[in-house]
Design a protein around this motif. Structure first.
Motif, PDB file in Angstrom:
ATOM      1  N   ASP A  88       0.896  -1.157   0.000  1.00  0.00           N
ATOM      2  CA  ASP A  88       0.000   0.000   0.000  1.00  0.00           C
ATOM      3  C   ASP A  88       0.930   1.201   0.000  1.00  0.00           C
ATOM      4  O   ASP A  88       1.514   1.559   1.026  1.00  0.00           O
ATOM      5  CB  ASP A  88      -0.890  -0.012   1.249  1.00  0.00           C
ATOM      6  N   TYR A  89       1.086   1.794  -1.157  1.00  0.00           N
ATOM      7  CA  TYR A  89       2.105   2.825  -1.343  1.00  0.00           C
ATOM      8  C   TYR A  89       1.777   4.127  -0.635  1.00  0.00           C
ATOM      9  O   TYR A  89       2.592   5.053  -0.640  1.00  0.00           O
ATOM     10  CB  TYR A  89       2.325   3.087  -2.839  1.00  0.00           C
ATOM     11  N   LYS A  90       0.629   4.214   0.004  1.00  0.00           N
ATOM     12  CA  LYS A  90       0.311   5.418   0.779  1.00  0.00           C
ATOM     13  C   LYS A  90       0.646   5.222   2.261  1.00  0.00           C
ATOM     14  O   LYS A  90       1.297   6.060   2.866  1.00  0.00           O
ATOM     15  CB  LYS A  90      -1.160   5.795   0.590  1.00  0.00           C
ATOM     16  N   SER A  91       0.202   4.126   2.845  1.00  0.00           N
ATOM     17  CA  SER A  91       0.482   3.883   4.268  1.00  0.00           C
ATOM     18  C   SER A  91       1.801   3.146   4.485  1.00  0.00           C
ATOM     19  O   SER A  91       2.369   3.194   5.570  1.00  0.00           O
ATOM     20  CB  SER A  91      -0.646   3.061   4.900  1.00  0.00           C
ATOM     21  N   GLY A  92       2.288   2.457   3.445  1.00  0.00           N
ATOM     22  CA  GLY A  92       3.519   1.685   3.569  1.00  0.00           C
ATOM     23  C   GLY A  92       3.302   0.244   3.982  1.00  0.00           C
ATOM     24  O   GLY A  92       4.266  -0.538   4.067  1.00  0.00           O
ATOM     25  N   PHE A  93       2.058  -0.157   4.235  1.00  0.00           N
ATOM     26  CA  PHE A  93       1.805  -1.539   4.673  1.00  0.00           C
ATOM     27  C   PHE A  93       2.154  -2.511   3.549  1.00  0.00           C
ATOM     28  O   PHE A  93       1.745  -2.335   2.396  1.00  0.00           O
ATOM     29  CB  PHE A  93       0.341  -1.710   5.079  1.00  0.00           C
ATOM     30  N   PHE A  94       2.887  -3.551   3.899  1.00  0.00           N
ATOM     31  CA  PHE A  94       3.386  -4.534   2.942  1.00  0.00           C
ATOM     32  C   PHE A  94       2.618  -5.847   3.105  1.00  0.00           C
ATOM     33  O   PHE A  94       2.686  -6.485   4.149  1.00  0.00           O
ATOM     34  CB  PHE A  94       4.883  -4.767   3.179  1.00  0.00           C
ATOM     35  N   PHE A  95       1.866  -6.213   2.050  1.00  0.00           N
ATOM     36  CA  PHE A  95       1.150  -7.486   2.068  1.00  0.00           C
ATOM     37  C   PHE A  95       2.131  -8.589   1.686  1.00  0.00           C
ATOM     38  O   PHE A  95       2.136  -9.093   0.562  1.00  0.00           O
ATOM     39  CB  PHE A  95      -0.029  -7.447   1.086  1.00  0.00           C
ATOM     40  N   ALA A  96       2.983  -8.925   2.641  1.00  0.00           N
ATOM     41  CA  ALA A  96       4.069  -9.881   2.392  1.00  0.00           C
ATOM     42  C   ALA A  96       3.519 -11.186   1.822  1.00  0.00           C
ATOM     43  O   ALA A  96       2.643 -11.805   2.442  1.00  0.00           O
ATOM     44  CB  ALA A  96       4.823 -10.152   3.686  1.00  0.00           C
ATOM     45  N   TYR A 107      -8.074  -9.957   3.483  1.00  0.00           N
ATOM     46  CA  TYR A 107      -9.292  -9.230   3.826  1.00  0.00           C
ATOM     47  C   TYR A 107      -9.359  -8.872   5.310  1.00  0.00           C
ATOM     48  O   TYR A 107     -10.062  -7.934   5.693  1.00  0.00           O
ATOM     49  CB  TYR A 107     -10.525 -10.037   3.428  1.00  0.00           C
ATOM     50  N   LYS A 108      -8.646  -9.616   6.139  1.00  0.00           N
ATOM     51  CA  LYS A 108      -8.625  -9.291   7.565  1.00  0.00           C
ATOM     52  C   LYS A 108      -8.004  -7.920   7.815  1.00  0.00           C
ATOM     53  O   LYS A 108      -8.292  -7.271   8.819  1.00  0.00           O
ATOM     54  CB  LYS A 108      -7.845 -10.360   8.335  1.00  0.00           C
ATOM     55  N   VAL A 109      -7.148  -7.504   6.888  1.00  0.00           N
ATOM     56  CA  VAL A 109      -6.494  -6.207   7.025  1.00  0.00           C
ATOM     57  C   VAL A 109      -7.481  -5.069   6.779  1.00  0.00           C
ATOM     58  O   VAL A 109      -7.365  -3.983   7.348  1.00  0.00           O
ATOM     59  CB  VAL A 109      -5.306  -6.106   6.037  1.00  0.00           C
ATOM     60  N   MET A 110      -8.485  -5.298   5.915  1.00  0.00           N
ATOM     61  CA  MET A 110      -9.454  -4.262   5.549  1.00  0.00           C
ATOM     62  C   MET A 110     -10.259  -3.840   6.777  1.00  0.00           C
ATOM     63  O   MET A 110     -11.044  -4.608   7.321  1.00  0.00           O
ATOM     64  CB  MET A 110     -10.398  -4.779   4.465  1.00  0.00           C
ATOM     65  N   GLY A 111     -10.030  -2.629   7.231  1.00  0.00           N
ATOM     66  CA  GLY A 111     -10.718  -2.140   8.417  1.00  0.00           C
ATOM     67  C   GLY A 111     -10.081  -2.606   9.700  1.00  0.00           C
ATOM     68  O   GLY A 111     -10.410  -2.107  10.776  1.00  0.00           O
ATOM     69  N   GLY A 112      -9.158  -3.566   9.605  1.00  0.00           N
ATOM     70  CA  GLY A 112      -8.504  -4.095  10.798  1.00  0.00           C
ATOM     71  C   GLY A 112      -7.249  -3.343  11.169  1.00  0.00           C
ATOM     72  O   GLY A 112      -6.854  -3.311  12.333  1.00  0.00           O
ATOM     73  N   LYS A 113      -6.603  -2.753  10.166  1.00  0.00           N
ATOM     74  CA  LYS A 113      -5.398  -1.969  10.417  1.00  0.00           C
ATOM     75  C   LYS A 113      -5.647  -0.549   9.929  1.00  0.00           C
ATOM     76  O   LYS A 113      -5.894  -0.320   8.743  1.00  0.00           O
ATOM     77  CB  LYS A 113      -4.184  -2.587   9.724  1.00  0.00           C
ATOM     78  N   GLU A 114      -5.564   0.368  10.842  1.00  0.00           N
ATOM     79  CA  GLU A 114      -5.906   1.754  10.557  1.00  0.00           C
ATOM     80  C   GLU A 114      -5.029   2.341   9.455  1.00  0.00           C
ATOM     81  O   GLU A 114      -3.799   2.201   9.476  1.00  0.00           O
ATOM     82  CB  GLU A 114      -5.767   2.587  11.831  1.00  0.00           C
ATOM     83  N   GLY A 115      -5.656   2.967   8.507  1.00  0.00           N
ATOM     84  CA  GLY A 115      -4.928   3.657   7.455  1.00  0.00           C
ATOM     85  C   GLY A 115      -4.500   2.792   6.290  1.00  0.00           C
ATOM     86  O   GLY A 115      -4.010   3.311   5.283  1.00  0.00           O
ATOM     87  N   VAL A 116      -4.686   1.487   6.368  1.00  0.00           N
ATOM     88  CA  VAL A 116      -4.256   0.585   5.298  1.00  0.00           C
ATOM     89  C   VAL A 116      -5.371   0.458   4.265  1.00  0.00           C
ATOM     90  O   VAL A 116      -6.532   0.240   4.611  1.00  0.00           O
ATOM     91  CB  VAL A 116      -3.901  -0.812   5.848  1.00  0.00           C
ATOM     92  N   ASP A 117      -4.999   0.578   3.000  1.00  0.00           N
ATOM     93  CA  ASP A 117      -5.976   0.494   1.913  1.00  0.00           C
ATOM     94  C   ASP A 117      -5.543  -0.567   0.918  1.00  0.00           C
ATOM     95  O   ASP A 117      -4.604  -0.367   0.140  1.00  0.00           O
ATOM     96  CB  ASP A 117      -6.114   1.845   1.210  1.00  0.00           C
ATOM     97  N   ILE A 118      -6.256  -1.688   0.930  1.00  0.00           N
ATOM     98  CA  ILE A 118      -5.938  -2.791   0.028  1.00  0.00           C
ATOM     99  C   ILE A 118      -6.198  -2.417  -1.435  1.00  0.00           C
ATOM    100  O   ILE A 118      -5.665  -3.046  -2.358  1.00  0.00           O
ATOM    101  CB  ILE A 118      -6.743  -4.055   0.425  1.00  0.00           C
ATOM    102  N   LYS A 119      -6.995  -1.372  -1.648  1.00  0.00           N
ATOM    103  CA  LYS A 119      -7.252  -0.917  -3.017  1.00  0.00           C
ATOM    104  C   LYS A 119      -5.971  -0.425  -3.696  1.00  0.00           C
ATOM    105  O   LYS A 119      -5.897  -0.401  -4.931  1.00  0.00           O
ATOM    106  CB  LYS A 119      -8.295   0.205  -3.023  1.00  0.00           C
TER     107      LYS A 119
END
Length: 642
Positions: A88-96, A107-119
């Motif tokens: 997620d190039y905005k928040s930096g979260f890496f879907f390893a 999908y657990k990340v969606m809404g589960g981690k603040e600021g992360v956007d799987i889109k």
């Protein structure tokens, strides 16, 4: 593989070529501006800016990048830097990939981690940029060889880094479907220009195998929810049609192609009304869905002019679930017109609807959600004075140009002149097929005498939105009403006014509608008086999402603590509002809304030099018309200029 786009028939004007070249300078360095990110190099060294104060750092990301680099050795050119398909190039979260290797985990990340956007990784994985690079390769021979090589490198990179079904790039069948089509059309164009054999037999085999696997994955994970599904299923259908049409024919691909055409007709009938509007209650999702249907229809017309047409009658109906036999299909190879008449009418009227909703500044009236979603991106819609190369996702003229590729309607002509690439692309894809249709007449007038209908309400407010002692405000004003969609438009030489009646009323899935009943958007002489606030983001910030779809975010009557339709999660909405159109002429529009114990009325009056809004309610209310902030595309937030 088959070919359907003759590059020699595409028209790229100087303006389009120059903008594509400007984008090329970013794309070749793997810099992308997606979902409001700004141009960012999406690699494994990415140091994200963060999103609303949340920033993620994964120290394993760089290590994985070196693993991918080694894996691509001797498969890509030595100077090729791998794209990070998982961040997620905005928040930096890496879907390893070794951790998020299933849809359930992602999908657990969606809404589960603040600021992360799987889109964000999904958007990059749609590969819109490949088609624009392919068009540039056609328009500029000096860049052709480098673009073809870049295409080969990126496709190889994606295939090697994303085993089927094992990364975040395989968690959304909708995005997989869009990716297939952008890959295929780019491949079709570039192979016609590949004079040095860069896309050799080995690559062709790998590419074809990947498309086949992608098609099988989509067929096994259809986002089908019954006779009337959503834009997600419509994207699946479009992907199936394109993939099955391009792949070598066999009993299974033939059945997939017939299934795709069958479902395209079925879903178009369910998702688009006779008036041309889309059932999801959003003007932006209307464009997305219309693009799915239009480009798929163009390809089908193209198929009918090749030997591949036999697949639509000589297929094994048992090869694919829910596939009807040839005699039961709504299409026919034996009639003069392949599609049912209502089908082409609705497709054409989808374009007419968009043309009515466009304002003088070429922007759509923004109603409901806007996730900046597209099927294909060809001409870059960028303001010429924008040095930052920001896409204007509210300009829907490219859809109208594409419509002109099949329907030679006057409403589409100017758009085709401005953006000739889209109309020529559809024309080429369809093999030069042009069709006539019955245009839905949305002109409307309801002029019953309602007198001073607001006098019985205990609370009232009058707002002068515009006054000017000048030329006639009502010059050439015409009134349009899209009852099924829930929209009134008054449009003239100087004036654009829209009022939402009820976009949720007929929506089976109201998740993309907003609490905007009675909301108005006004433009006079090309300048905004009021405008819709947009939608901003989804699961990355659920509270902000609710704020943007709330009644308080719209130019309507607001009762403190009350929503017109209560929210049920990020996507849900319980329908309770009841809306009634009381009067509609070029001089006056009156609409009443009821929800719970709230009853309110908006009475809009127009004269030659004034625009007055009279609001009434049975409870204390406020009615502001100037949003301090607005979103003109997913992930974008702007302040209204004073």
């Amino acid at each position: 593989m088959y070919s359907y786009v003759d590059v020699d028939k595409l028209i790229v004007n100087n303006n389009c070529r120059d903008k594509l070249y400007a984008l090329y300078q970013f794309y070749i360095r793997h810099k992308y501006d997606l979902l409001g990110s700004g141009y960012i190099k999406v690699d494994y060294k990415l140091n994200a800016k963060g999103f609303h104060g949340r920033k993620y750092i994964d120290r394993t990301m760089a290590l994985y990048g070196s693993i991918i680099k080694a894996k691509l050795q001797n498969k890509c050119t030595a100077d090729y830097e791998p794209i990070n398909w998982f961040v997620d190039y905005k928040s930096g979260f890496f879907f390893a990939p070794w951790k998020y290797m299933s849809a359930k985990r992602c999908y657990k990340v969606m809404g589960g981690k603040e600021g992360v956007d799987i889109k964000c990784p999904w958007e990059l994985g749609r590969m819109y940029h490949l088609l624009q690079l392919s068009v540039l390769a056609m328009a500029d021979q000096t860049l052709r060889e480098g673009i073809i090589l870049e295409f080969r490198n990126e496709i190889t990179d994606f295939i090697e880094a994303n085993p089927v079904g094992r990364t975040v790039q395989w968690t959304a069948p909708m995005d997989i479907s869009i990716r297939m089509v952008n890959m295929l059309l780019s491949y079709d164009m570039l192979t016609q220009m590949d004079r040095k054999g860069c896309l050799d037999k080995k690559f062709q085999i790998s590419f074809e195998k990947h498309i086949e696997k992608s098609l099988r994955f989509v067929m096994e994970h259809l986002e089908y929810h019954g006779r009337v599904s959503t834009n997600h299923y419509l994207s699946n259908i479009a992907g199936i049609i394109f993939a099955a049409a391009y792949l070598p024919e066999n009993s299974w691909t033939d059945a997939c192609l017939a299934f795709g055409v069958q479902e395209l007709i079925e879903q178009t009938g369910g998702q688009f009304y006779e008036e041309g509007s889309n059932f999801e209650g959003s003007t932006s999702y209307h464009r997305l869905s219309a693009e799915f249907v239009l480009y798929s229809t163009a390809l089908i017309y193209g198929i009918l002019k090749t030997e591949r047409r036999s697949a639509l009658s000589q297929y094994d109906s048992s090869a694919v679930g829910r596939l009807k036999n040839a005699k039961a299909q709504k299409y026919s190879l034996h009639r003069a017109e392949f599609f049912p008449g209502w089908f082409t009418d609705r497709l054409c009227n989808a374009g007419i609807f968009t043309s009515v909703c466009l304002k003088d500044n070429a922007e759509i009236v923004q109603i409901g959600d806007n996730d900046s979603g597209r099927f294909l991106k060809l001409t870059p819609v960028i303001d010429t004075d924008d040095t930052y190369m920001k896409e204007n996702v509210l300009d829907h003229n490219t859809l109208l140009s594409a419509m002109y590729g099949i329907f030679q309607e006057k409403a589409f002509l100017e758009s085709a002149k401005k953006y000739p690439l889209e109309s020529s692309f559809v024309d080429a894809l369809s093999g030069g097929t042009h069709k006539n249709s019955n245009v839905y007449d949305s002109h409307f007038e309801k002029s019953e005498d309602i007198g001073n209908i607001g006098e019985n309400y205990p609370y009232s407010k009058e707002t002068v939105l515009f006054w000017h002692n000048g030329s006639n405000l009502l010059e050439r004003v015409e009134t349009y009403y899209y009852e099924k969609f829930g929209l009134i438009v008054l449009k003239g030489s100087r004036l654009f006014v829209s009022m939402v009646t009820d976009t949720a009323k007929n929506a089976i899935y109201p998740g993309h509608t907003h609490n905007d009943k009675l909301s108005v958007e006004v433009m006079v002489d090309g300048k905004y008086i009021t405008r819709d606030s947009g939608s901003y983001v989804y699961t990355a910030a659920p509270q902000i999402r609710d704020q943007f779809r709330s009644v308080n975010a719209h130019n309507t009557i607001c009762i403190e603590g009350r929503e017109q339709n209560p929210f049920e999660g990020v996507w849900g909405m319980k329908k309770q509002a009841k809306v009634k159109l009381l009067h509609c002429t070029r001089n006056r529009v009156a609409v009443q809304a009821k929800y719970g114990d709230v009853e309110c009325l908006r009475d809009l009056w127009l004269t030659e030099n004034t625009l007055i809004v009279k609001d009434y309610a049975n409870k204390p209310f406020c009615a502001a018309f100037h949003n301090k902030i607005y979103s003109d595309g997913y992930g974008k937030m702007r302040r209204v200029a004073k």
